[in-house]
Motif scaffolding. Structure first.
Motif, PDB file in Angstrom:
ATOM      1  N   GLU A 176      43.089  67.994  17.431  1.00  0.00           N
ATOM      2  CA  GLU A 176      44.458  67.547  17.714  1.00  0.00           C
ATOM      3  C   GLU A 176      44.531  66.768  19.022  1.00  0.00           C
ATOM      4  O   GLU A 176      45.320  65.820  19.136  1.00  0.00           O
ATOM      5  N   MET A 177      43.722  67.134  20.001  1.00  0.00           N
ATOM      6  CA  MET A 177      43.663  66.339  21.227  1.00  0.00           C
ATOM      7  C   MET A 177      43.213  64.915  20.921  1.00  0.00           C
ATOM      8  O   MET A 177      43.760  63.949  21.474  1.00  0.00           O
ATOM      9  N   ASP A 178      42.212  64.776  20.055  1.00  0.00           N
ATOM     10  CA  ASP A 178      41.760  63.443  19.664  1.00  0.00           C
ATOM     11  C   ASP A 178      42.899  62.667  19.002  1.00  0.00           C
ATOM     12  O   ASP A 178      43.126  61.485  19.303  1.00  0.00           O
ATOM     13  N   GLU A 179      43.614  63.326  18.109  1.00  0.00           N
ATOM     14  CA  GLU A 179      44.707  62.670  17.399  1.00  0.00           C
ATOM     15  C   GLU A 179      45.835  62.263  18.345  1.00  0.00           C
ATOM     16  O   GLU A 179      46.486  61.234  18.157  1.00  0.00           O
ATOM     17  N   GLN A 180      46.046  63.061  19.406  1.00  0.00           N
ATOM     18  CA  GLN A 180      47.107  62.804  20.374  1.00  0.00           C
ATOM     19  C   GLN A 180      46.642  61.908  21.529  1.00  0.00           C
ATOM     20  O   GLN A 180      47.449  61.522  22.376  1.00  0.00           O
ATOM     21  N   GLY A 181      45.361  61.604  21.587  1.00  0.00           N
ATOM     22  CA  GLY A 181      44.849  60.787  22.673  1.00  0.00           C
ATOM     23  C   GLY A 181      44.779  61.502  24.007  1.00  0.00           C
ATOM     24  O   GLY A 181      44.901  60.890  25.069  1.00  0.00           O
ATOM     25  N   VAL A 182      44.589  62.821  23.979  1.00  0.00           N
ATOM     26  CA  VAL A 182      44.478  63.626  25.194  1.00  0.00           C
ATOM     27  C   VAL A 182      43.008  63.786  25.549  1.00  0.00           C
ATOM     28  O   VAL A 182      42.222  64.305  24.762  1.00  0.00           O
ATOM     29  N   ASP A 183      42.636  63.334  26.737  1.00  0.00           N
ATOM     30  CA  ASP A 183      41.239  63.425  27.165  1.00  0.00           C
ATOM     31  C   ASP A 183      40.863  64.829  27.616  1.00  0.00           C
ATOM     32  O   ASP A 183      39.805  65.353  27.277  1.00  0.00           O
ATOM     33  N   ILE A 184      41.736  65.435  28.442  1.00  0.00           N
ATOM     34  CA  ILE A 184      41.488  66.767  28.999  1.00  0.00           C
ATOM     35  C   ILE A 184      42.770  67.579  28.860  1.00  0.00           C
ATOM     36  O   ILE A 184      43.867  67.054  29.068  1.00  0.00           O
ATOM     37  N   GLN A 185      42.625  68.838  28.506  1.00  0.00           N
ATOM     38  CA  GLN A 185      43.783  69.726  28.446  1.00  0.00           C
ATOM     39  C   GLN A 185      43.487  70.986  29.247  1.00  0.00           C
ATOM     40  O   GLN A 185      42.414  71.578  29.124  1.00  0.00           O
ATOM     41  N   ILE A 186      44.434  71.351  30.092  1.00  0.00           N
ATOM     42  CA  ILE A 186      44.326  72.556  30.910  1.00  0.00           C
ATOM     43  C   ILE A 186      45.229  73.609  30.280  1.00  0.00           C
ATOM     44  O   ILE A 186      46.434  73.432  30.178  1.00  0.00           O
ATOM     45  N   SER A 187      44.613  74.696  29.845  1.00  0.00           N
ATOM     46  CA  SER A 187      45.313  75.703  29.053  1.00  0.00           C
ATOM     47  C   SER A 187      45.419  77.010  29.832  1.00  0.00           C
ATOM     48  O   SER A 187      44.542  77.352  30.626  1.00  0.00           O
ATOM     49  N   CYS A 188      46.509  77.725  29.592  1.00  0.00           N
ATOM     50  CA  CYS A 188      46.734  79.002  30.270  1.00  0.00           C
ATOM     51  C   CYS A 188      47.254  80.024  29.270  1.00  0.00           C
ATOM     52  O   CYS A 188      47.662  79.681  28.155  1.00  0.00           O
ATOM     53  N   ALA A 189      47.249  81.260  29.675  1.00  0.00           N
ATOM     54  CA  ALA A 189      47.654  82.350  28.799  1.00  0.00           C
ATOM     55  C   ALA A 189      49.111  82.199  28.377  1.00  0.00           C
ATOM     56  O   ALA A 189      49.958  81.749  29.144  1.00  0.00           O
ATOM     57  N   THR A 190      49.401  82.590  27.141  1.00  0.00           N
ATOM     58  CA  THR A 190      50.782  82.751  26.724  1.00  0.00           C
ATOM     59  C   THR A 190      51.388  83.849  27.605  1.00  0.00           C
ATOM     60  O   THR A 190      50.800  84.924  27.743  1.00  0.00           O
ATOM     61  N   PRO A 191      52.548  83.614  28.254  1.00  0.00           N
ATOM     62  CA  PRO A 191      53.014  84.537  29.299  1.00  0.00           C
ATOM     63  C   PRO A 191      53.153  85.993  28.885  1.00  0.00           C
ATOM     64  O   PRO A 191      53.090  86.875  29.749  1.00  0.00           O
ATOM     65  N   ILE A 192      53.330  86.284  27.592  1.00  0.00           N
ATOM     66  CA  ILE A 192      53.399  87.686  27.189  1.00  0.00           C
ATOM     67  C   ILE A 192      52.116  88.428  27.556  1.00  0.00           C
ATOM     68  O   ILE A 192      52.093  89.661  27.636  1.00  0.00           O
ATOM     69  N   MET A 193      51.048  87.704  27.820  1.00  0.00           N
ATOM     70  CA  MET A 193      49.770  88.309  28.175  1.00  0.00           C
ATOM     71  C   MET A 193      49.706  88.798  29.624  1.00  0.00           C
ATOM     72  O   MET A 193      48.749  89.472  30.003  1.00  0.00           O
ATOM     73  N   PHE A 194      50.710  88.480  30.454  1.00  0.00           N
ATOM     74  CA  PHE A 194      50.649  88.851  31.872  1.00  0.00           C
ATOM     75  C   PHE A 194      50.486  90.358  32.079  1.00  0.00           C
ATOM     76  O   PHE A 194      49.748  90.795  32.948  1.00  0.00           O
ATOM     77  N   ARG A 195      51.264  91.173  31.396  1.00  0.00           N
ATOM     78  CA  ARG A 195      51.205  92.647  31.484  1.00  0.00           C
ATOM     79  C   ARG A 195      51.462  93.160  32.901  1.00  0.00           C
ATOM     80  O   ARG A 195      50.807  94.085  33.386  1.00  0.00           O
ATOM     81  N   TYR A 196      52.464  92.610  33.556  1.00  0.00           N
ATOM     82  CA  TYR A 196      52.763  93.005  34.926  1.00  0.00           C
ATOM     83  C   TYR A 196      53.364  94.402  35.044  1.00  0.00           C
ATOM     84  O   TYR A 196      53.383  94.981  36.136  1.00  0.00           O
ATOM     85  N   SER A 197      53.871  94.947  33.967  1.00  0.00           N
ATOM     86  CA  SER A 197      54.475  96.278  34.051  1.00  0.00           C
ATOM     87  C   SER A 197      53.474  97.393  33.793  1.00  0.00           C
ATOM     88  O   SER A 197      53.818  98.573  33.909  1.00  0.00           O
ATOM     89  N   ASP A 198      52.242  97.059  33.463  1.00  0.00           N
ATOM     90  CA  ASP A 198      51.220  98.077  33.211  1.00  0.00           C
ATOM     91  C   ASP A 198      50.623  98.591  34.516  1.00  0.00           C
ATOM     92  O   ASP A 198      50.792  97.980  35.582  1.00  0.00           O
ATOM     93  N   ALA A 199      49.917  99.704  34.435  1.00  0.00           N
ATOM     94  CA  ALA A 199      49.205 100.219  35.602  1.00  0.00           C
ATOM     95  C   ALA A 199      48.247  99.151  36.116  1.00  0.00           C
ATOM     96  O   ALA A 199      47.607  98.433  35.343  1.00  0.00           O
ATOM     97  N   ALA A 200      48.150  99.042  37.429  1.00  0.00           N
ATOM     98  CA  ALA A 200      47.435  97.920  38.040  1.00  0.00           C
ATOM     99  C   ALA A 200      45.970  97.850  37.612  1.00  0.00           C
ATOM    100  O   ALA A 200      45.457  96.770  37.287  1.00  0.00           O
ATOM    101  N   ARG A 201      45.280  98.989  37.607  1.00  0.00           N
ATOM    102  CA  ARG A 201      43.863  98.957  37.265  1.00  0.00           C
ATOM    103  C   ARG A 201      43.644  98.539  35.815  1.00  0.00           C
ATOM    104  O   ARG A 201      42.743  97.746  35.511  1.00  0.00           O
ATOM    105  N   ALA A 202      44.487  99.047  34.932  1.00  0.00           N
ATOM    106  CA  ALA A 202      44.389  98.647  33.521  1.00  0.00           C
ATOM    107  C   ALA A 202      44.699  97.164  33.368  1.00  0.00           C
ATOM    108  O   ALA A 202      44.038  96.459  32.595  1.00  0.00           O
ATOM    109  N   ALA A 203      45.709  96.682  34.099  1.00  0.00           N
ATOM    110  CA  ALA A 203      46.054  95.266  34.027  1.00  0.00           C
ATOM    111  C   ALA A 203      44.937  94.393  34.588  1.00  0.00           C
ATOM    112  O   ALA A 203      44.707  93.276  34.102  1.00  0.00           O
TER     113      ALA A 203
END
Length: 335
Positions: free
Chosen positions: A67-94
């Motif tokens: 899809e990057m080729d189709e869109q003409g994107v040379d480089i894409q910088i990707s990050c976690a979907t924010p639901i993955m943050f887990r900020y309310s979990d115990a710190a060590r587990a997070a």
């Protein structure tokens, strides 16, 4: 210096997690990916509850590259979907979760390391663990970190979050701030995607103004590379109101030694504003050197044709377009 033609610095991924791996952190609300028959579509799941329908570019690097080729994107910088943050979990587990998710992200990028770059997530609820994971991730190959715009009731001006930003400045780690856990509570903005349309941009401008008006930028090294998602919310539109308040109300300027508009060179924003007039205002307020192409790909509220808003802007020179489409991100992330 020669730059790629198009760098998309705001995209998302979600790894191909099994229900068992998600349950290792949270038995009832563990995150995992349920892939439909055929393998092209699926659901992000929290325990047994569907959270969001998705398709395979979110986890399949080869599909992403196609899809990057189709869109003409040379480089894409990707990050976690924010639901993955887990900020309310115990710190060590997070912290353990963040390390595993960051390793998953690198596996995704390893399909083509020259074109796929990733940002790390950190256990922001514990400063020492967050700093340690940010530094570990940088050493492993992440080009920066993504954090949520608040931590429970702590806004960006809190000493906890400012200290994390100082660490990133000192370590040369770029930071993308992404809104999450949007304001409004369970009984407001229930329909028409209003949390995404109203509360999400509001969270972003709240973050920017909390850093400015608190005087936090006076404590953060100017070397920090800091970017806010979604064009900075409505920050550009509100800045005149904020400057006016700073001039006329002691309570607004009590911790902020300089006019709010004087701090726009301390951070960048992405270009995900979807309207030529909005982009025109954004570039006038921020300057073209502080706006980077960001699509929010592959989610439905992202830019369908990545980079088309910048490319079609008749108020931008060819040089300005080149900076915003790729050059700014190449410099910001050291690509």
């Amino acid at each position: 210096m020669t730059y790629p033609k198009k760098i998309d610095m705001h995209a998302h991924h979600f790894p191909l997690l099994t229900k068992e791996e998600g349950a290792a952190l949270d038995r009832d609300n563990g995150l995992w990916l349920r892939v439909d028959a055929g393998g092209d579509t699926g659901q992000i799941m929290t325990g047994d509850k569907p959270f969001r329908p998705v398709y395979k570019v979110l986890w399949d690097a080869q599909a992403r590259l196609a899809e990057m080729d189709e869109q003409g994107v040379d480089i894409q910088i990707s990050c976690a979907t924010p639901i993955m943050f887990r900020y309310s979990d115990a710190a060590r587990a997070a912290a353990d979760w963040a390390e595993r998710m960051n390793d998953h992200a690198l596996q995704f990028a390893n399909a083509n390391p020259a074109r796929l770059k990733v940002l790390a997530q950190v256990p922001l609820q514990d400063l020492d663990l967050a700093c340690a994971e940010a530094s570990r991730a940088k050493a492993k190959g992440h080009v920066g970190v993504q954090i949520g715009n608040h931590l429970g009731d702590l806004d960006m001006d809190s000493a906890h979050l400012v200290d994390f930003l100082v660490h990133c400045a000192n370590e040369g780690i770029p930071v993308l701030v992404h809104p999450w856990d949007m304001m409004g509570g369970p009984n407001r903005m229930k329909k028409w995607m209003l949390p995404w349309l109203v509360a999400m941009p509001a969270e972003t401008q709240l973050s920017i103004l909390s850093l400015i008006l608190s005087g936090a930028f006076e404590r953060i090294p100017k070397s920090l590379k800091l970017c806010f998602a979604h064009g900075g919310g409505a920050f550009a539109f509100l800045l005149g109101r904020v400057d006016n308040a700073w001039k006329h109300r002691d309570i607004v300027r009590q911790d902020c030694p300089n006019p709010p508009s004087s701090y726009v060179d301390r951070f960048s924003v992405d270009s995900a504003v979807f309207d030529p007039g909005s982009l025109n205002l954004l570039t006038k307020i921020m300057g073209v050197d502080h706006v980077m192409l960001g699509s929010d790909y592959p989610f439905p509220l992202g830019e369908p044709r990545i980079g088309s808003l910048i490319a079609g802007a008749d108020f931008l020179s060819p040089q300005d377009k080149a900076r915003m489409l790729a050059g700014n991100a190449a410099d910001f992330f050291g690509l």
